[in-house]
Design an enzyme around this catalytic site. Sequence first.
Site, short mmCIF file in Angstrom:
data_model
loop_
_atom_site.label_atom_id
_atom_site.label_comp_id
_atom_site.label_asym_id
_atom_site.label_seq_id
_atom_site.Cartn_x
_atom_site.Cartn_y
_atom_site.Cartn_z
N LEU A 77 15.21 -21.34 -4.28
CA LEU A 77 14.00 -21.32 -3.44
C LEU A 77 12.81 -20.79 -4.23
O LEU A 77 11.68 -20.93 -3.80
CB LEU A 77 14.26 -20.45 -2.21
CG LEU A 77 15.56 -20.80 -1.45
CD1 LEU A 77 15.77 -19.85 -0.28
CD2 LEU A 77 15.53 -22.25 -0.97
N ARG A 78 13.08 -20.18 -5.36
CA ARG A 78 12.07 -19.72 -6.32
C ARG A 78 11.27 -18.51 -5.87
O ARG A 78 10.34 -18.11 -6.56
CB ARG A 78 11.09 -20.85 -6.69
CG ARG A 78 11.75 -22.11 -7.22
CD ARG A 78 12.57 -21.87 -8.46
NE ARG A 78 12.96 -23.13 -9.13
CZ ARG A 78 13.88 -23.20 -10.07
NH1 ARG A 78 14.50 -22.10 -10.49
NH2 ARG A 78 14.17 -24.35 -10.63
N ASP A 122 22.39 -28.35 -5.54
CA ASP A 122 21.95 -27.67 -6.77
C ASP A 122 20.43 -27.85 -6.92
O ASP A 122 19.93 -28.16 -7.99
CB ASP A 122 22.69 -28.22 -8.00
CG ASP A 122 22.55 -27.30 -9.20
OD1 ASP A 122 22.15 -26.14 -9.01
OD2 ASP A 122 22.82 -27.75 -10.32
N HIS A 180 10.74 -27.66 -9.42
CA HIS A 180 9.90 -27.20 -10.52
C HIS A 180 8.46 -27.63 -10.31
O HIS A 180 8.19 -28.64 -9.64
CB HIS A 180 10.38 -27.83 -11.84
CG HIS A 180 11.61 -27.19 -12.41
ND1 HIS A 180 11.64 -25.89 -12.85
CD2 HIS A 180 12.86 -27.68 -12.59
CE1 HIS A 180 12.85 -25.60 -13.29
NE2 HIS A 180 13.62 -26.67 -13.14
#
Lengths: 429, 334
Positions: free
Chosen positions: A68-69, A310, A314
């Site tokens: 989820l960053r 997965d 980005h």
Amino acid sequence: MTSSKKISIRNGRLIDPASGTDRAADLHLADGRVLAIDGPPAGFQPDVTLDARGLVVCPGLIDLSARLREPGHEQKATIASETRAAAAAGITTLCCPPDTAPIIDTPAVAQLILRTAQRHGLARVLPVGAITQGLDGRHITEMAALKQAGCPVLSQADRPIRNSQVLMRALDYAATFGLTLFLQPQDADLSEGGCAHEGRVATRLGLPGIPEAAETVAVARALALAEQTGARIHFRGLSSARGAEMLAEARRRGIPASGDCSIHQLFLTEDDVYGFNADCHVIPPLRTLADRQALRTAVAEGAIQALCSDHQPHDADAKQAPFPETAPGISALETLLPLALGLVDEGVLTLSAAIARLTTGPSAILGHDLGRLAPGRPADICCFDPAETWVLSPETLVSQGQNTPFLGRQLRGRVRWTLLGGRIVHERA
Amino acid sequence: MSHANAHDLQLDPAGHLKHLLTVEGLGRELLTEVLDQAEGFLGVAQQAVKKVPLCRGKVVANLFFETSTRTRTTFELAAKRLSADVLNLNIAASATTKGETLLDTLRNLEAMQVDMFVVRHAASGAAHFIASQAAPHVSVINAGDGRHAHPTQGMLDMFTIRRHKGAFENLRIAIVGDILHSRVARSQIAALNTLGAGEIRVIGPRTLMPAQVESLGVRVFEDLREGVRDADVVIMLRLQRERMSVALLPSEHEYFQLYGLTEERLSTARPDAIVMHPGPINRGVEMDTQVADGPRSVILEQVSNGIAVRMAVIAMCIGTQNLRGQDAVGDLDD
């Protein structure tokens, strides 16, 4: 979460792999849970009725690995943006690997993620705690505290533990608290510097290779240590035929191990890297057609119990570089279900088995009771049109990450409604 | 898939060379055209004024992210002999170390109206990436990307072989050494296969062979004597010292004992065999001094030929006159 309405989902095809259900049935929901299947209880007055004619109604999907960053890499994505994408993809539970910044190696970080996800209320986010502090591979974390804080499992994300003694002790310590360790099987030394499967394509393109042995050596070591300690392990993201075979053999011998496969591994191969296609830069790398075939078989036969996205969103810059210097990973939440349905189209899985690999399979690995639809269970539900075809494009992507090699691909199967704890969190007109 | 493959990227819609990123995917006709053009340019070096005006007004930027002396200088000379203006940018020591991305560097240079980038970079695929991102009028020549390709080196080697041996069909070519890390070997193998070479052999220990190396279209030998037997051309590859520190080889000494070329080991090759090396040579590691300086060595010739081949490639990509089917040197006017 706000109090939920009473909802009836009518005329759908209910597929619940846990109970072996696959038939036309109505579902009635109240207080965030399934109240009844088929006939409503006397006096039940739904606030909302969803007409699911032509749709499959199944448990909300469970994804064992989705970045989820947040915290730390919000230029790529946020919990808000990615749980919205998950809802659009019919995913109601997702596991967030510990390689955030800061790393999920303390209860505070785990709780921060849990609270943020709860505030947005679009998906259940399960923080995966780190096995070692700072993912350093040397000092184990306060695993009991992480479990207490809401981490159902622990992992090293993509930073393998080099030292076998540390791994064995981590397994032993985790087993004390009944914690399963997620291991991404890739030997640190054999994979060092590599960015593509060591084979025909990497040879032609001059890309530093990652041999199959990087996976099999790690699988063998982990299985030996699991057998020694009796601890439960889960292989996150198997990529090779031999790796899957070793897992199947170990399971036959009664070693408590499970495995999953990233869905892209069942559709792409090393050949997709030709042209230095950075969207196909993934770790573990895309392997051969024979590996892909064997993985499909392992998924079909249940040697691999779960499929996961997965998901690795980005920013554009991360893929704007020469291939080896790009960040690996695919923005994959929104292709998880359609690609799984693609396996049904191709005769690899039955529809019910495909849904099982996305619900009961991962649920069993996590050791919780989500992923099934029965009276009293949380009303996490995915309603999708199995016949609708659509094309993945930057416009249809909800995720902040646009990095997917499947852009432009025609997909079949599209989510109409996603319900989380009895609330509609996604609706497509 | 959204990414164009190398073949699509390298040719313009009319099928003419736009970028030279790899030899792979280019047809025999086009490779032969490069060799024929280079033949014409060889004469330029013999003139009192070593220049032709084919690229007058064009700007060629040498973009070297890895250091190089030979390749950079021969590209510079090639561009200058075509009357282009040349910018030499030693990026290894500048922009990217300050945090600028490759793309930012590229955009800045494009803003200076550069017509061609000659790129060397440590990452395989770097030239493809730059070509895929460059403005439509800009051409890119790959001067070496990682382990992937070094197409002008491959072509200058073909040029050298053709000058000595004529046709490729009946030739047996042996390439010796570190195939795994060699972009030169990959480009040579691709070019030799396209040009129809009789037999291509690679020779070296297994640690220096890439996985499934046969799939490149070569025969594999582990013994040097066997590998060079009846060879018409023996190409020695450079061995980097760092291979010893990562357990690929035990020592330079053992390497030379097994794979170093000596007059004695060369005796199984054809009597008229030529010996090549892309340079710079490690004397006493890849080959004996007697071989390097001996009568069969064409190593220095390779360097001169490199200028002609690079002139041909630059002119084919950005030349202002249509060279195709003409004698390039016939257009001299200064």
